[in-house]
Design a protein around this motif. Sequence first.
Motif, mmCIF file in Angstrom:
data_model
loop_
_atom_site.group_PDB
_atom_site.id
_atom_site.type_symbol
_atom_site.label_atom_id
_atom_site.label_comp_id
_atom_site.label_asym_id
_atom_site.label_seq_id
_atom_site.Cartn_x
_atom_site.Cartn_y
_atom_site.Cartn_z
ATOM 1 N N ARG A 6 0.820 -1.204 0.000
ATOM 2 C CA ARG A 6 0.000 0.000 0.000
ATOM 3 C C ARG A 6 0.851 1.250 0.000
ATOM 4 O O ARG A 6 0.388 2.322 -0.368
ATOM 5 C CB ARG A 6 -0.925 0.025 1.235
ATOM 6 N N ASP A 9 4.312 3.458 -4.386
ATOM 7 C CA ASP A 9 3.626 4.241 -5.389
ATOM 8 C C ASP A 9 3.508 3.501 -6.709
ATOM 9 O O ASP A 9 2.588 3.722 -7.491
ATOM 10 C CB ASP A 9 4.330 5.582 -5.600
ATOM 11 N N PRO A 12 0.295 0.013 -6.554
ATOM 12 C CA PRO A 12 -0.905 0.166 -5.705
ATOM 13 C C PRO A 12 -1.762 -1.085 -5.771
ATOM 14 O O PRO A 12 -1.727 -1.845 -6.738
ATOM 15 C CB PRO A 12 -1.611 1.368 -6.334
ATOM 16 N N ASP A 37 -3.570 5.133 -2.626
ATOM 17 C CA ASP A 37 -2.783 3.925 -2.902
ATOM 18 C C ASP A 37 -3.667 2.765 -3.366
ATOM 19 O O ASP A 37 -3.363 1.598 -3.125
ATOM 20 C CB ASP A 37 -1.986 3.500 -1.662
#
Length: 581
Positions: A6, A9, A12, A37
Amino acid sequence: MAVDDRFTDFNPKTCVVLGGRGILGKSLVLKLLKLGDWIVRVADSTHSLQLDPSESLLDEAISSSRASYFHLDLTDKHRIAKVLEGSSVVFYMDVDGSNNTDDFYHCYKLIVQGAKNVINACRECKVKRLIYNSSADVVFDCLRDGDKSSAYPWKVDNMLIDLKAQAEALVLNANDIDGVLTCSLRPSNVFGPGDTEFVPYIVKLARYGVTKFIVGTGDNLSDFTFYENVTHAHICAEEALNFQTISVAGKAFFITNLEPMKFWEFLSLLLEGLGYQRPFIKLPANLVQYILSILKWFYEKLGPGHFNYPLLVHYFRLALHTRTFNCSAAQKDIGYSPIVSLEEGVTLTIESFSHLAKDSFSSRCCGSVDRSKADKLLGSGKVADILLWRNEKASFAYFLGLVFLFYWFFLSGNTFISSAARLLLLVTLLLCGHGFLPSKLFGFPTQKVPASNFKISDMAAKDSVAIIVHIWNKGFQNIKELGQGGDWSTFFKVAVFLYLLKSIVAKLLTTLIGIGLAFAFMAFFVYEQYESEIDELADFLTTSLKEFMIYLMRNLPVSVSRLLHYGDNFSVPKDRDGGKI
């Protein structure tokens, strides 16, 4: 130890929100997108996605491929699998169409069979977590401080609640099969902006005048849940299911605002905020149960399409019993705590339903082109406003005044002339006494009745006299014609009419006037509130009467049937010139 994806980047997590266009689904999608996220797949039964101006965040997410929309039918197994493929989490919210109480088979396919299809698709697509949005109603047995171990009741009157309980049991029993971890959340009495059930139904009852009555003692407690707290609980459950599997997986958790309060007090806050009168008249619970039994009989005879009897029963069950839930397990195991207080939630809800406020509703009714049949029948004037209780104080004042006159002239035991004379004497004394009152009484100004109220213009007097003279001359002319024996048909009509009028005046006039008074102030108002239901009942009775007459004619003896048929087609024979023979 694995790194939580989570917080990466570039990777996600992907989730699916089933029922993402309902009140809870929209709120959950918005919260997930704000977290930043998640890749969110919104799935619902609507064919196309129509966004509100307030959903700009979802619009931007769809443009940037952080969100997508899928039309989904829960009865289509292959379609569900395609939507869920590649996702790690499924939030199973309410899907549109599952609240259709008219069709059991349709509801069963969407709720129970739909849950089976979702579970199988999760196992097939290797989904890791499945969070099901259930309801506290599935264990509704007049609970007080119910906990998560509360068993399902043996018998449930509400079909939707029964099906919802079956779906929840399927989800919980599927825990840890093929790696799918499941849990269920049971919110109690969800409300908030965008609500399509609880608040609109309460407002509907308020317009009918039902919410003026308190059923039972009025001391029963209930738990309520603001909708944003429910969606927050889903996010908490997903996190807990990921990190605290043992204490969360395969279990159900009650979700409330943790602020139990009297049901009627909560109702009063909503009603007063929208301009309606708070409940103040107490009714015995036994009387309400008797009324519900009568409505149940009508519901079974007329069919589900006439009125929502299950929803009405559910409302009165809430209104009658204490029902609070213990949320300690949700607080401890999934880390839930409300993010919006009950007071703030009520305020936000009232603001969002300003279009349902009493003033707004009254202005729309008064200015509406499509007036009710009762309003049109009464002329859409002052009489209509009084008999349809547009202004309750004015209507009640007129009702009391007419009841007083009815008693004075018909039930007091005096003759009509003596009653009129006494009433005139009483009015005279009151007006004389009113005239002697000082300009101020105990510090309060006294309002004088202007003399202009008792004056009649010359034009009005002439018109009144002209009408009386015209009626007199017309009556004299008719009597003269009858006296000369020129119109025997009119004579017999007048004679029969006078005889019937004499019989009615002698025996039934008082009863008929009393019934008419009660009928005028009740029947038009009731008809306006239940216009469609009454029209449907009238059509049903008319159709039944016609079918009975057809059945009766078919079973009459042949001779009688031919005689009736001959009588219907009988015509007087005429000669060649058209004259009667």
